[in-house]
Design an enzyme around this catalytic site. Structure first.
Site, mmCIF file in Angstrom:
data_model
loop_
_atom_site.group_PDB
_atom_site.id
_atom_site.type_symbol
_atom_site.label_atom_id
_atom_site.label_comp_id
_atom_site.label_asym_id
_atom_site.label_seq_id
_atom_site.Cartn_x
_atom_site.Cartn_y
_atom_site.Cartn_z
ATOM 1 N N TRP A 1 0.837 -1.208 0.000
ATOM 2 C CA TRP A 1 0.000 0.000 0.000
ATOM 3 C C TRP A 1 0.870 1.255 0.000
ATOM 4 C CZ3 TRP A 1 -2.867 -3.329 -1.485
ATOM 5 C CH2 TRP A 1 -3.903 -3.988 -0.828
ATOM 6 N N ASN B 1 -7.268 -0.911 -4.971
ATOM 7 C CA ASN B 1 -7.425 -2.310 -4.621
ATOM 8 C C ASN B 1 -8.888 -2.755 -4.705
ATOM 9 O OD1 ASN B 1 -6.736 -4.892 -3.404
ATOM 10 N ND2 ASN B 1 -7.664 -4.100 -1.510
ATOM 11 N N GLU B 2 -9.163 -3.704 -5.594
ATOM 12 C CA GLU B 2 -10.469 -4.372 -5.703
ATOM 13 C C GLU B 2 -11.669 -3.443 -5.869
ATOM 14 O OE1 GLU B 2 -10.781 -7.277 -2.526
ATOM 15 O OE2 GLU B 2 -9.292 -8.538 -3.505
ATOM 16 N N TYR C 1 -9.624 -16.041 -4.927
ATOM 17 C CA TYR C 1 -10.067 -16.390 -3.571
ATOM 18 C C TYR C 1 -11.195 -17.424 -3.574
ATOM 19 C CZ TYR C 1 -7.118 -12.818 -1.642
ATOM 20 O OH TYR C 1 -6.026 -12.093 -1.264
ATOM 21 N N GLU D 1 -3.217 -11.293 -6.299
ATOM 22 C CA GLU D 1 -3.498 -11.816 -4.957
ATOM 23 C C GLU D 1 -4.035 -13.222 -5.125
ATOM 24 O OE1 GLU D 1 -6.070 -9.746 -2.218
ATOM 25 O OE2 GLU D 1 -5.204 -7.788 -2.665
ATOM 26 N N TRP E 1 -0.968 -13.735 -1.381
ATOM 27 C CA TRP E 1 -1.526 -12.970 -0.257
ATOM 28 C C TRP E 1 -1.490 -13.876 0.952
ATOM 29 C CZ3 TRP E 1 -3.202 -7.912 0.311
ATOM 30 C CH2 TRP E 1 -3.756 -7.617 1.564
#
Ligand SMILES: *[C@@H]1O[C@H](CO)[C@@H](O)[C@H](O)[C@H]1NC(C)=O
Ligand SMILES: *[C@@H]1O[C@H](CO)[C@@H](O)[C@H](O)[C@H]1NC(C)=O
Length: 437
Positions: free
Chosen positions: A103, A219-220, A301, A341, A383
């Site tokens: 970050w 992010n996302e 994920y 990720e 991740w």
């Protein structure tokens, strides 16, 4: 990933007085590089660039085996935690990892970099300077993310609150981060300050520093208030163009999870984990096609997407997910695709650490096969990795590599076979090649 909420509040009191007394020594020692060998890895003088559907550095292809450690800037602020940054880069380098995603924002929370729109904490900026210099010393490049769709470290919600405080951007939706003109200006001002920052340790502006592999916008991102996808698409177009107007050296991506949206072909929509994933306001193909973006990013994920399914089913699913996106890179986008990720939760029923080895290996194999065939799968980024003693930063996915020898070997093996592929007979001219031989 929804992780990254962990914020370690230092115990104030005596400890902080002691830390304060030693602060100047700590910083001096860091700045002069008294600890650890200071070397300039030869490969770090060139920027990573795009060559068709692959990354390249100088005359070699560059395949990524990397890791996420979102907390580096935060930990580099305080003297008591700063050593973790160096320890993490040492561990990463020892496993042959070449890219760390982290970050480059902290909006309005503890140890904030941006205190309010356009107001920065120089102490925290110096911490980010340190992270960059320390990465460079270890031959690691950084994928720097500029904002968060989620609330951790501020995120788009913080920008919206700032606007409210100033009596503007009064829409009740957090998605006004994407559609409100004033908030867009806040974010562009932020981008400009970061990209033109001059590092206090080496005097190099961030936009001129090859240690930075690439920028990631957010992010996302999801913009669920506009399922057509138009709002997010326009935001991406505007921000990507703006980044490139300041910095033409670095590669740029969005930070997408990779879901196919409403205008995707039917067979692609069928690859989403479930139908409703097409209603999140993002669209992998449409978003990634934006001309100022150099590569596409995808997250992996299966625990969140295939809840309750066993490992075998999840593995089968993610294989389809990865292969589909690599195919997009080759056929539709003509750009590299980076799996930025991936993780397997330890909260799964019957979780065993061996499951993670199997899961990681399957991802590594797909990336390696793609690289071998010269296809668009450009790499994968775990991740997440931690160093010992960071319990507060743990989530369901965290690994301390030294505590997991089989995982450590697996990760290093992937680094080595990728560098062998890109360097061939010149392997030993490369520092990483020496590590692997
Ligand atoms: C760039 O791509 C072309 C076509 O795939 C390939 O022949 C060439 O070796 C690549 N160059 C580098 C530096 O990777
Ligand atoms: C904005 O985001 C915050 C944090 O995620 C959430 O609590 C709040 O309900 C959201 N507001 C709206 C209008 O969605």
């Amino acid at each position: 990933m929804r992780a990254g909420n962990g914020v370690l509040y230092p115990v104030l009191g005596l400890a902080s007085c002691v830390a304060f007394v030693y602060l100047s020594f700590g910083d001096l020692d860091w700045d002069l590089g008294i600890h650890g060998k200071v070397e300039e890895p030869e490969t770090m003088r060139s920027f990573v660039r795009r060559n068709g559907t692959q990354f390249a550095v100088d005359e070699k292809a560059f395949y990524i085996n990397g890791w996420n450690s979102y907390w580096l800037m935060d930990q580099a602020v305080e003297d008591f935690s700063r050593h973790r940054v160096r320890a993490m880069f040492q561990t990463g380098a020892a496993m042959g990892l070449t890219v760390c995603r982290t970050w480059a924002f902290n909006d309005g929370t503890y140890n904030a970099l941006q205190l309010s729109p356009g107001r920065f904490n120089e102490r925290v900026f110096k911490a980010l300077d340190r992270v960059i210099v320390e990465a460079q010393r270890h031959g690691i490049r950084l994928l720097l993310c500029l904002a968060n769709n989620l609330e951790a470290y501020g995120g788009k919600t913080q920008y919206v609150k700032w606007a409210w405080d100033q009596g503007i951007g009064l829409s009740p939706s957090n998605d006004s981060f994407f559609f409100d003109a004033s908030i867009r200006r806040y974010f562009k001002a932020y981008i400009k300050v970061i990209l033109t920052r001059r590092n206090h340790l080496n005097g190099i502006r961030y936009k001129d520093d090859p240690t930075i592999f690439a920028w990631e916008l957010i992010n996302e991102p999801r913009c669920m208030t506009d399922a057509s996808g138009d709002t997010l698409q326009e935001w991406i177009e505007e921000m990507a163009e703006y980044v490139k107007s300041i910095d033409k050296n670095h590669l740029l991506t969005v930070g997408l999870e990779g879901f196919y949206g409403p205008v995707s072909p039917l067979e692609k929509l069928g690859v989403n984990p479930a139908p409703w994933f097409s209603t999140l306001g993002s669209d992998f193909l449409r978003n990634s096609r934006v001309s100022h973006l150099d590569f596409a990013s995808v997250h992996v994920y299966p625990d969140q997407w295939k809840v309750g399914k066993g490992l075998k089913k999840k593995m089968k699913y993610i294989s389809k997910w990865l292969v589909s996106h690599i195919e997009d890179g080759d056929k539709e986008l003509k750009k590299p695709v980076l799996f930025a990720e991936f993780g397997l939760s330890d909260k799964n029923k019957d979780f065993d650490h061996a499951h993670r080895d199997v899961f990681y290996e399957s991802i590594f194999d797909i990336v390696y096969e793609s690289a071998k065939e010269g296809r668009a799968g450009a790499g994968a980024i775990v991740w997440q990795l931690l160093v010992a003693g960071m319990e507060d930063y743990k989530d369901d996915f965290a690994i301390v590599p030294e505590e997991r020898p089989s995982m450590y070997r697996l990760i290093k093996k992937q680094s080595c076979r990728l560098v062998k592929l890109s360097h061939g007979k010149d392997l030993l001219e490369n520092k990483l090649g020496k590590l692997c031989s």
